[in-house]
Write a protein that holds these residues in place. Structure first.
Motif: not given
Length: 618
Positions: A10-18
């Motif tokens: 869930e944390l990864r999904m809410r984070t915009t990596l770029s």
């Protein structure tokens, strides 16, 4: 502190990596990705890419790879929990409080990894030892190279029921059972799960051994034993969330841009042995929603490559049924159909690596496969059969959650159905239409015999059983170029309903004499009976666009077939209900739901007309 995989996802999904990487590295847009010179090694040409959709970065130069958490730990040097807390604060998520029980579970998982690692080392040693001659001979017959055998960790479990227990004596019985290595039966001594089997380790995405698969070596000695046996679900292993070989296939997929899904792990190894390294396999179950999401993290259009037999095709359709509700823009499945009776290993051995590559280069789309499967699912010899095909296609369409994709699938499948169910009729060679045009002669509209005219007028004015049938007959008189298009449907209707049979026969006879290129009409001499003022059918209104009218008329004709077929099926289901109440409840509910949908389609005729009237007034 133990953080659950679900919370971290869930944390990864809410984070915009770029956005995270762009704070310390200048990124340039490159299609759907971003690129830059890699911060982990010196380079002048950008080979470092960031993909927000898949949530990872990758360098094709030094193979650096990771997600937002990995970026903060590797590039900025933050401890894992500090990286998690920083991202969680930006995403508006609370880091779970320390949970002693979660910590205990994490500790148990760590200890179970020790069990599976020790078991793997023992299995590999057995294969190399004196007891491994039979499994080594099998691997040689399959054509697996020594490098492939070492890479995939083949091993051997001897037939002794207590051999693993003796070899792994440093672990207690409870741990061996929890790791899936031993079977406990009440009132009996525990025994080894895997016996006299060629063993394969199953890894998680980090490359740790979490489970095993075993292939039986002497099926004749024990014909009731399963050919393949997998570990049960354990604290380490959830077969519905695991893809065999993903930890090896994912890096290869990033290079090739494709991911291949085969039926079993031996198929994945056979492809790797032939140089196709981006293959994964589900583990004894149909492809699950979680596994589809795992695939979409790697590529947008994974290729399903199942065996060419009926079981393989059914497996492909089960995967398609799971994927349809999940479809989203740019994310789908592709399907390769192997020759009948062949698996990937058979094809490569029989026709070579090039034959496999040729199939993978031209997979079918999900939509094409769905259409071909349903069209071939049952004979299509009658209007009822064709109506059943249409209903099955629409059932699939209704399962799609994304509104735009659902609408596009519906349009495409209905267009294919119409072209298949109502193919254009070839021109009749006996009619010298070309001579008519050269001479300037225009045939007169055929005039019906008095008794035929009376049949039609009587049917349109109330002889037919309902308003839909009457409207269709009137519509065909108005648009006689549509009669032969629906010849099979009309003939079936005439057979079923003696009240309108003579009128339909008259229409078919008249249509035989029409010159459609001249757009002649059927003459009733006295003209058509006026439609009721409040008719629901726009194709009877003079103000309706002719092309729209013909489209509505075609749908009305199809309803004439679907409705009695559904009513008949519902009547039969109701009769069966009296004999078997439990067995036919679901069937009745499904048929009633389809009847309601059909009636809703009838109502749409009225809404279309009302909308057209409002538009003309404005």
């Amino acid at each position: 502190m133990a953080l659950s995989p679900q919370w971290l996802d869930e944390l990864r999904m809410r984070t915009t990596l770029s956005a995270v990487i762009g704070r310390t590295l200048r990124l340039t847009k490159a299609g759907r990705e971003f690129k830059a010179c890699c911060p982990f090694h010196n380079e002048k040409t950008p080979s470092f890419y960031v993909n927000d959709e898949k949530g990872f970065y990758h360098c094709f130069g030094c193979e650096a790879h990771g997600d937002a958490i990995r970026w903060l730990t590797d590039q900025r040097g933050l401890p894992f929990m500090d990286a998690v807390k920083e991202l969680a604060a930006e995403a508006g998520m609370e880091v779970p409080a320390p949970d002693p029980r979660a910590a205990q579970r994490a500790e148990k998982r760590a200890s179970l990894h020790d069990v599976t690692a020790a078991a793997q080392a023992w299995f590999e040693g057995n294969l190399r030892g004196a007891d491994g001659s039979q499994p080594r001979a099998y691997l040689s017959r399959r054509g697996f190279s020594d490098a492939t055998i070492r890479e995939f960790g083949f091993g051997y479990a001897p037939g002794d029921r207590q051999a693993l227990k003796r070899a792994l004596g440093q672990f207690d019985e409870t741990m061996l059972s929890e790791a899936g290595m031993r079977i406990e039966v009440e009132g009996k001594d525990p025994y080894d799960r895997f016996r006299n089997r060629l063993m394969l380790p199953i890894h998680d995405a980090r490359g740790r051994v979490i489970a095993f698969g075993g292939r039986i070596l002497d099926s004749e000695a024990n014909p009731s034993a399963p050919k393949y046996l997998n570990s049960p679900d354990t604290p380490l292993f959830d077969k519905g969330r695991t893809l065999y070989n993903l930890h090896r296939a994912a890096p290869a997929a990033r290079q090739s841009g494709r991911m291949i899904v085969v039926e079993g792990y031996m198929d994945a190894i056979a492809l790797a042995n032939a140089g196709i390294r981006e293959a994964v396999a589900p583990l004894g179950t149909a492809l699950t929603e979680n596994q589809i999401e795992l695939l979409w993290r790697q590529v947008e259009r994974p290729i399903l490559c199942f065996d060419g037999d009926n079981a393989g095709q059914r497996a492909a359709m089960r995967a398609i049924a799971r994927a349809l509700p999940m479809l989203r823009p740019a994310h789908s499945l592709a399907i390769v159909r192997l020759p009948a009776g062949m698996d990937p290993d058979d094809l490569i051995k029989d026709k070579g690596h090039e034959a496999m590559e040729a199939l993978l280069a031209q997979p079918d789309s999900l939509l094409d496969t769905l259409w071909e499967f349903e069209r071939a699912a049952s004979p299509l010899n009658s209007p009822e059969d064709k109506a059943g095909l249409k209903a099955r296609l629409l059932d699939h369409v209704d399962s799609i959650q994304h509104p735009d994709i659902r609408a596009l699938y519906k349009r495409e499948l209905l267009e294919r159905f119409s072209a298949f169910a109502f193919p254009p009729r070839p021109p009749r060679e006996a009619r010298p239409r070309g001579d008519w045009k050269k001479s300037g002669f225009k045939p007169a509209a055929p005039t019906l015999a008095p008794e035929a005219r009376e049949r039609l007028i009587r049917a349109m004015q109330g002889g037919a059983r309902d308003a839909l049938t009457r409207a269709v007959i009137a519509g065909l008189v108005r648009f006689p170029d549509q009669i032969m298009r629906h010849e099979d449907t009309l003939s079936e209707l005439a057979r079923r309903d003696p009240n309108v049979g003579p009128a339909i026969d008259s229409l078919l006879e008249a249509a035989e004499a029409l010159d459609l290129s001249a757009q002649s009409t059927i003459s009733l001499e006295t003209g058509l009976p006026a439609p009721p003022e409040k008719t629901l059918f726009a194709f009877l209104d003079e103000g309706t666009d002719p092309d729209d009218a013909r489209e509505d008329l075609a749908e009305a004709v199809s309803l004439l077939v679907e409705r009695p077929a559904l009513e008949s099926a519902l009547s039969a289901a109701t009769a069966r209900f009296e004999r078997d109440p439990e067995g036919s409840i679901a069937e009745q509910a499904r048929l009633r739901e389809r009847l309601l949908a059909l009636n809703e389609r009838l109502k749409r005729f009225g809404r279309r007309k009302a909308a057209a009237a409002d538009e003309s007034e404005s």
